[in-house]
Structure formats: structure tokens, C-alpha cells
Motif scaffolding. Sequence first.
Motif, PDB file in Angstrom:
ATOM      1  N   ASN A  79    -114.890  29.585  28.589  1.00  0.00           N
ATOM      2  CA  ASN A  79    -115.275  28.807  27.764  1.00  0.00           C
ATOM      3  C   ASN A  79    -116.283  29.462  26.784  1.00  0.00           C
ATOM      4  OD1 ASN A  79    -113.308  26.815  28.950  1.00  0.00           O
ATOM      5  ND2 ASN A  79    -114.870  26.110  30.494  1.00  0.00           N
ATOM      6  N   LEU A  80    -116.210  28.705  25.529  1.00  0.00           N
ATOM      7  CA  LEU A  80    -117.457  29.036  24.723  1.00  0.00           C
ATOM      8  C   LEU A  80    -118.296  27.933  24.571  1.00  0.00           C
ATOM      9  CD1 LEU A  80    -118.356  31.171  22.357  1.00  0.00           C
ATOM     10  CD2 LEU A  80    -116.898  29.876  20.938  1.00  0.00           C
ATOM     11  N   TRP A  81    -119.424  28.036  24.657  1.00  0.00           N
ATOM     12  CA  TRP A  81    -120.729  26.934  24.470  1.00  0.00           C
ATOM     13  C   TRP A  81    -121.475  27.217  23.369  1.00  0.00           C
ATOM     14  CZ3 TRP A  81    -120.760  23.261  28.527  1.00  0.00           C
ATOM     15  CH2 TRP A  81    -119.830  23.580  29.851  1.00  0.00           C
ATOM     16  N   ASN A  82    -121.969  26.095  22.758  1.00  0.00           N
ATOM     17  CA  ASN A  82    -123.179  26.109  21.962  1.00  0.00           C
ATOM     18  C   ASN A  82    -124.363  25.840  22.868  1.00  0.00           C
ATOM     19  OD1 ASN A  82    -125.140  24.970  19.935  1.00  0.00           O
ATOM     20  ND2 ASN A  82    -123.544  25.732  18.504  1.00  0.00           N
ATOM     21  N   PHE A  83    -125.183  26.317  22.429  1.00  0.00           N
ATOM     22  CA  PHE A  83    -126.645  26.131  23.422  1.00  0.00           C
ATOM     23  C   PHE A  83    -127.213  24.929  23.140  1.00  0.00           C
ATOM     24  CE2 PHE A  83    -127.154  30.930  23.392  1.00  0.00           C
ATOM     25  CZ  PHE A  83    -127.115  30.805  24.796  1.00  0.00           C
ATOM     26  N   GLU A  84    -126.970  24.335  22.042  1.00  0.00           N
ATOM     27  CA  GLU A  84    -127.677  22.990  21.863  1.00  0.00           C
ATOM     28  C   GLU A  84    -126.439  21.875  22.518  1.00  0.00           C
ATOM     29  OE1 GLU A  84    -130.459  22.488  20.707  1.00  0.00           O
ATOM     30  OE2 GLU A  84    -130.673  24.552  20.520  1.00  0.00           O
ATOM     31  N   ILE A  85    -125.444  22.081  22.737  1.00  0.00           N
ATOM     32  CA  ILE A  85    -124.272  21.116  23.373  1.00  0.00           C
ATOM     33  C   ILE A  85    -123.987  21.192  24.745  1.00  0.00           C
ATOM     34  CG2 ILE A  85    -121.969  19.922  22.694  1.00  0.00           C
ATOM     35  CD1 ILE A  85    -122.453  21.216  20.035  1.00  0.00           C
ATOM     36  N   THR A  86    -124.299  20.451  25.531  1.00  0.00           N
ATOM     37  CA  THR A  86    -124.115  20.543  26.952  1.00  0.00           C
ATOM     38  C   THR A  86    -122.806  19.814  27.546  1.00  0.00           C
ATOM     39  OG1 THR A  86    -125.578  18.710  27.724  1.00  0.00           O
ATOM     40  CG2 THR A  86    -126.641  20.768  27.550  1.00  0.00           C
ATOM     41  N   ASN A  87    -122.493  18.845  26.913  1.00  0.00           N
ATOM     42  CA  ASN A  87    -121.350  17.961  27.359  1.00  0.00           C
ATOM     43  C   ASN A  87    -119.951  18.370  26.609  1.00  0.00           C
ATOM     44  OD1 ASN A  87    -121.596  17.232  24.616  1.00  0.00           O
ATOM     45  ND2 ASN A  87    -121.784  14.922  25.292  1.00  0.00           N
ATOM     46  N   GLN A  88    -119.976  19.640  26.022  1.00  0.00           N
ATOM     47  CA  GLN A  88    -118.402  20.043  25.451  1.00  0.00           C
ATOM     48  C   GLN A  88    -118.439  21.404  25.218  1.00  0.00           C
ATOM     49  OE1 GLN A  88    -117.967  18.868  21.460  1.00  0.00           O
ATOM     50  NE2 GLN A  88    -115.577  18.801  21.806  1.00  0.00           N
ATOM     51  N   SER A  89    -117.521  22.175  25.768  1.00  0.00           N
ATOM     52  CA  SER A  89    -117.166  23.596  25.305  1.00  0.00           C
ATOM     53  C   SER A  89    -116.094  23.631  24.937  1.00  0.00           C
ATOM     54  CB  SER A  89    -117.219  24.606  26.811  1.00  0.00           C
ATOM     55  OG  SER A  89    -116.411  24.016  27.699  1.00  0.00           O
ATOM     56  N   PHE A  90    -115.603  24.867  24.262  1.00  0.00           N
ATOM     57  CA  PHE A  90    -114.329  25.196  23.616  1.00  0.00           C
ATOM     58  C   PHE A  90    -113.731  26.322  24.691  1.00  0.00           C
ATOM     59  CE2 PHE A  90    -116.742  23.684  20.205  1.00  0.00           C
ATOM     60  CZ  PHE A  90    -115.831  22.941  19.530  1.00  0.00           C
ATOM     61  N   ASN A  91    -112.186  26.066  24.973  1.00  0.00           N
ATOM     62  CA  ASN A  91    -111.493  26.883  25.999  1.00  0.00           C
ATOM     63  C   ASN A  91    -111.201  27.794  24.930  1.00  0.00           C
ATOM     64  OD1 ASN A  91    -108.426  26.788  27.553  1.00  0.00           O
ATOM     65  ND2 ASN A  91    -110.530  27.932  28.356  1.00  0.00           N
ATOM     66  N   ILE A  92    -111.431  29.298  25.279  1.00  0.00           N
ATOM     67  CA  ILE A  92    -110.891  30.226  24.195  1.00  0.00           C
ATOM     68  C   ILE A  92    -109.936  31.106  24.882  1.00  0.00           C
ATOM     69  CG2 ILE A  92    -113.057  30.216  22.780  1.00  0.00           C
ATOM     70  CD1 ILE A  92    -114.255  32.422  24.276  1.00  0.00           C
ATOM     71  N   VAL A  93    -109.822  31.124  26.306  1.00  0.00           N
ATOM     72  CA  VAL A  93    -108.991  31.848  26.871  1.00  0.00           C
ATOM     73  C   VAL A  93    -108.322  30.986  28.091  1.00  0.00           C
ATOM     74  CG1 VAL A  93    -108.152  33.767  28.438  1.00  0.00           C
ATOM     75  CG2 VAL A  93    -109.779  34.284  26.405  1.00  0.00           C
ATOM     76  N   ASP A  94    -107.017  31.087  28.268  1.00  0.00           N
ATOM     77  CA  ASP A  94    -106.338  30.014  29.340  1.00  0.00           C
ATOM     78  C   ASP A  94    -105.353  31.111  29.951  1.00  0.00           C
ATOM     79  OD1 ASP A  94    -105.412  28.446  31.308  1.00  0.00           O
ATOM     80  OD2 ASP A  94    -105.530  26.547  29.988  1.00  0.00           O
ATOM     81  N   ILE A  95    -105.278  31.461  31.112  1.00  0.00           N
ATOM     82  CA  ILE A  95    -104.305  32.436  31.486  1.00  0.00           C
ATOM     83  C   ILE A  95    -103.511  31.611  32.879  1.00  0.00           C
ATOM     84  CG2 ILE A  95    -105.150  34.681  30.871  1.00  0.00           C
ATOM     85  CD1 ILE A  95    -105.912  35.047  33.785  1.00  0.00           C
ATOM     86  N   LYS A  96    -103.809  30.438  32.930  1.00  0.00           N
ATOM     87  CA  LYS A  96    -103.281  29.645  34.011  1.00  0.00           C
ATOM     88  C   LYS A  96    -101.934  29.324  33.767  1.00  0.00           C
ATOM     89  CE  LYS A  96    -103.796  25.458  36.955  1.00  0.00           C
ATOM     90  NZ  LYS A  96    -104.491  24.288  36.931  1.00  0.00           N
ATOM     91  N   PRO A  97    -100.953  29.875  34.718  1.00  0.00           N
ATOM     92  CA  PRO A  97     -99.584  29.475  34.451  1.00  0.00           C
ATOM     93  C   PRO A  97     -99.090  28.079  34.687  1.00  0.00           C
ATOM     94  CG  PRO A  97     -99.802  30.738  36.606  1.00  0.00           C
ATOM     95  CD  PRO A  97    -101.022  30.441  35.915  1.00  0.00           C
ATOM     96  N   ALA A  98     -97.977  27.630  34.043  1.00  0.00           N
ATOM     97  CA  ALA A  98     -97.634  26.345  34.614  1.00  0.00           C
ATOM     98  C   ALA A  98     -97.361  26.135  35.793  1.00  0.00           C
ATOM     99  CB  ALA A  98     -96.442  25.921  33.619  1.00  0.00           C
ATOM    100  N   ASN A  99     -96.714  26.957  36.548  1.00  0.00           N
ATOM    101  CA  ASN A  99     -96.463  26.891  38.022  1.00  0.00           C
ATOM    102  C   ASN A  99     -97.495  27.935  38.517  1.00  0.00           C
ATOM    103  OD1 ASN A  99     -95.625  26.839  40.720  1.00  0.00           O
ATOM    104  ND2 ASN A  99     -93.518  27.729  40.039  1.00  0.00           N
ATOM    105  N   MET A 100     -98.234  27.684  39.524  1.00  0.00           N
ATOM    106  CA  MET A 100     -99.309  28.432  40.003  1.00  0.00           C
ATOM    107  C   MET A 100     -98.686  29.512  40.928  1.00  0.00           C
ATOM    108  SD  MET A 100    -102.356  28.024  39.091  1.00  0.00           S
ATOM    109  CE  MET A 100    -103.590  28.465  40.257  1.00  0.00           C
ATOM    110  N   GLU A 101     -97.579  29.333  41.390  1.00  0.00           N
ATOM    111  CA  GLU A 101     -96.878  30.238  42.190  1.00  0.00           C
ATOM    112  C   GLU A 101     -96.421  31.473  41.347  1.00  0.00           C
ATOM    113  OE1 GLU A 101     -93.501  28.514  43.881  1.00  0.00           O
ATOM    114  OE2 GLU A 101     -94.631  27.283  45.512  1.00  0.00           O
ATOM    115  N   GLU A 102     -96.525  31.491  39.907  1.00  0.00           N
ATOM    116  CA  GLU A 102     -96.355  32.434  39.210  1.00  0.00           C
ATOM    117  C   GLU A 102     -97.498  33.202  38.854  1.00  0.00           C
ATOM    118  OE1 GLU A 102     -94.227  30.982  35.939  1.00  0.00           O
ATOM    119  OE2 GLU A 102     -92.697  30.043  37.114  1.00  0.00           O
ATOM    120  N   LEU A 103     -98.432  32.714  39.425  1.00  0.00           N
ATOM    121  CA  LEU A 103     -99.844  33.521  38.977  1.00  0.00           C
ATOM    122  C   LEU A 103     -99.669  34.885  39.413  1.00  0.00           C
ATOM    123  CD1 LEU A 103    -102.770  33.146  37.982  1.00  0.00           C
ATOM    124  CD2 LEU A 103    -103.440  32.675  40.602  1.00  0.00           C
ATOM    125  N   THR A 104    -100.017  35.975  38.851  1.00  0.00           N
ATOM    126  CA  THR A 104    -100.096  37.474  39.196  1.00  0.00           C
ATOM    127  C   THR A 104    -101.503  38.070  38.766  1.00  0.00           C
ATOM    128  OG1 THR A 104     -99.377  38.000  36.685  1.00  0.00           O
ATOM    129  CG2 THR A 104     -97.648  37.490  38.392  1.00  0.00           C
TER     130      THR A 104
END
Length: 449
Positions: free
Chosen positions: A203-228
Motif C-alpha cells: 500500500n502507498l500512503w500519504n503522510f497527511e492522510i490516515t484513512n486512505q491508502s492506495f493499493n499498488i501491488v496485489d498478488i493475492k490469487p482468486a483462489n487461495m489454494e493457488e497461492l505459490t
Amino acid sequence: SLAGFGELMQDVLWCFSQVKGTVDTGVTEADIISTVEFNHTGELLATGDKGGRVVIFQREQESKNQPHRRGEYNVYSTFQSHEPEFDYLKSLEIEEKINKIRWLPQQNAAYFLLSTNDKTVKLWKVSERDKRPEGYNLKDEDGRLRDPSMITVLRVPVLRPMDLMVEATPRRVFANAHTYHINSISVNSDYETYMSADDLRINLWNFEITNQSFNIVDIKPANMEELTEVITAAEFHPHHCNTFVYSSSKGTIRLCDMRTAALCDRHAKFFEEPEDPSNRSFFSEIISSISDVKFSHSGRYIMTRDYLTVKVWDLNMENRPIETYQVHDYLRSKLCSLYENDCIFDKFECVWNGSDSVIMTGSYNNFFRMFDRNTKRDVTLEASRENSKPRAILKPRKVCVGGKRRKDEISVDSLDFSKKILHTAWHPSENIIAVAATNNLYIFQDKVN
């Protein structure tokens, strides 16, 4: 060979004498140091422990009266950063252990640092106060409100000197953005943003904003059984605010460019060394997992640490590292017992010196290793109270594998795997290093001529 180590003492690089070591008699789990970090000037050194505490050491100014205390670090501030929590929705305990500390460059008299446990990142302000206001109109000296009808004269408040007090106050709390445990935080070179990484997302954060962050990388598979694979570490480029790297449990490194897309699931560069089939074993996947990744100060190289080696990669060459250093190759025959006692899952960190010419990383038996990239010399040193008296010269240690061993060698079978150097730090411009050995902090500096 480091047999002639005495002759090398002229080389300031390897001459370290102990400046300070904290000594605790009763070691509890909460006292174990979990992160060490110098600030950008090297004047301050912060440690975090498993009890959620942050201890900041400040370097003493040189004194003509006591020249032998040159550069000694003493406790500057101690505060409780994180408390244990409980997630009632998941019936999960959240440890107070400090996973990482990162300093922000100093802009004024105060210091700012980020600290994180598994779920929450906090921005702390550390400031000094040596004056207190007196002469309030609406309050008495004890702070109680006065009766307005009794106020007959207008007083001008004045500042009176007081004993120096160091205050640590939380300025921002960045919470509720990570499902999994945070393993890394990194401040961007624009000093407006920072990132936090867990097992599957960054996640990417701005130092002035605590209630919102931007997801810049997500490697979570749709099915967690496929997690490698999972994310193990992440860091911003020291000069280019759009570039960052993250490493994985598969031994790969991905370089991402935030200018390409908002979600950096497609990497710009992919660093991986082909595995030698002759070295393939049951433990290959475990020991190839990268526990730490660090950009060089120049931004040209990346250093990674896996279980047995430290590797240096050139950003312009993705197919193999340009340098590989064996940290403790003598443990290759011990992997089975290290797997049984869970030591094989230990996460060692690595650091550059200020000029990127030397790298340092930890090992077992309170050993830590240094590798000179120019001369290809290496040395094994030990951080222990027995052989590290103040201003004593550290002697190199050697581990022997065979049956015969010399007087100054230690057998691989007698190594203590409960004593391990996981966390180290190097002063940004001088030959001063900090080494965390369980609940003790050792600070070494180059030999004073």
C-alpha cells in the motif's frame, strides 16, 4: 586468509572497538530487539523490541576533556509505541512487536520516525523542551481554572528555563489497511509518501492522510489454494520516487515503476538466478526465500539476503547477480536439524556501508559477517559481552567444519543457534555499526588512533 588480521588493523574498515552495549540480566521475550535503524545523519539510533517499545540513542558530542568517549551513544528517549491488541472479528491477537522503524529526514528541530507492528503504522514526533510557560491569566500555576471574577490584572505569560525533557508524541496513526502482517515500510524520496508491505499486498500512503491508502501491488490469487509465493520485503529507490522493488519467498525480485500503471502487478524488471540442478534438495525452496532487500545508496545496485547467501544485483542485469557472498556455507550440511528447530525460517537482514563498498549481515552464535566488495576480503566477528569490553579490538572468528580444529577456531557442531544476529545497521557516513544480539545492543566503531 585473515590469519594476518593484525596487519589489517591499519585498514580502518575492519577495525571496530566496542563503544556501548546494554546489559540486561533477566531476559524476557519483550526485551528482544526486533529492529535497528540509524537516522539520516547518524546522530540518532533507534531500536524497537518485541514489547512494543522504541529506544532512541543519541551520539555524544566530542569532548576535549574525555576524548576516549568519542562518539559514544547514550539513551535519548524511550517510549511505548505499540500495545497488544485483539481482533474480535478474527479472534486474533495482534502482537505489539515493532517490525520496522524508518526515520524521516530532519526538517526542523524535531525528529520524525515511522514505526510499525503487524497491523498499524505510527508516525512519531520526538522533540525537546527546555522552557515552560508561566503566568497564565485563566489558570493558576497548578493548572486549575481560576474564578473569572477574581482576575483583576492582566498578566503577560513568560517562558522560564526547565530541565531538558524529550517528548515523543504520535502525530499520525495509519491503521486498518492490511489483512496480513506488515513486513516492510519504506519512505519515498519525495518525503510525501511511504509504502507498507504485507505478505500479499503493498500500500502507498500519504503522510497527511490516515484513512486512505492506495493499493499498488496485489498478488493475492482468486483462489487461495493457488497461492505459490508471498512478499517478503519491499523498498523504494533512494532517488527515483516512482521506482520500488519487492522480493518474494521464491527468491525473485521485481522492480516496479509507478508511472506505468496505478496497480503495479506488471513488473518493469524481474531478477532471478537460475537454480543449479546439482544443488537441488528438499530445502531448496525454503533457503532461496529472500528475507531482506536493500537498494545501494547510489541506487545502482540491489542487495538481497537469503538463508545462506548475500547477493548483489545490477539494475541493468536481470538474469543473475553480479556478486554472491557465502554467509555460512558450513550450515548446508545442517539444514535438516535447522529445519527441525525452525531456525531455517529465520529472517536475516543485510546493510550497506555509507559508500556501498562493504556489506554486512548476521549469522548464528552472535557472529556477523562483513564483505569488502573491492578487495573481496571477508571477516567474521562476534558480538558478545565476554570478548567485547569497551574499546577492545574485535578478533576475527573462524568456524571449522572438519574434525581437526585450531586453537582459535570454533567447531560447527558447537555453534549456538539460539544466539543469532538478525538485525544490524551501519552509520550513513562513518564506520560505526549497531548489532542487535537478542536483548543486547552492541555499537562498534573504527579504531581510534
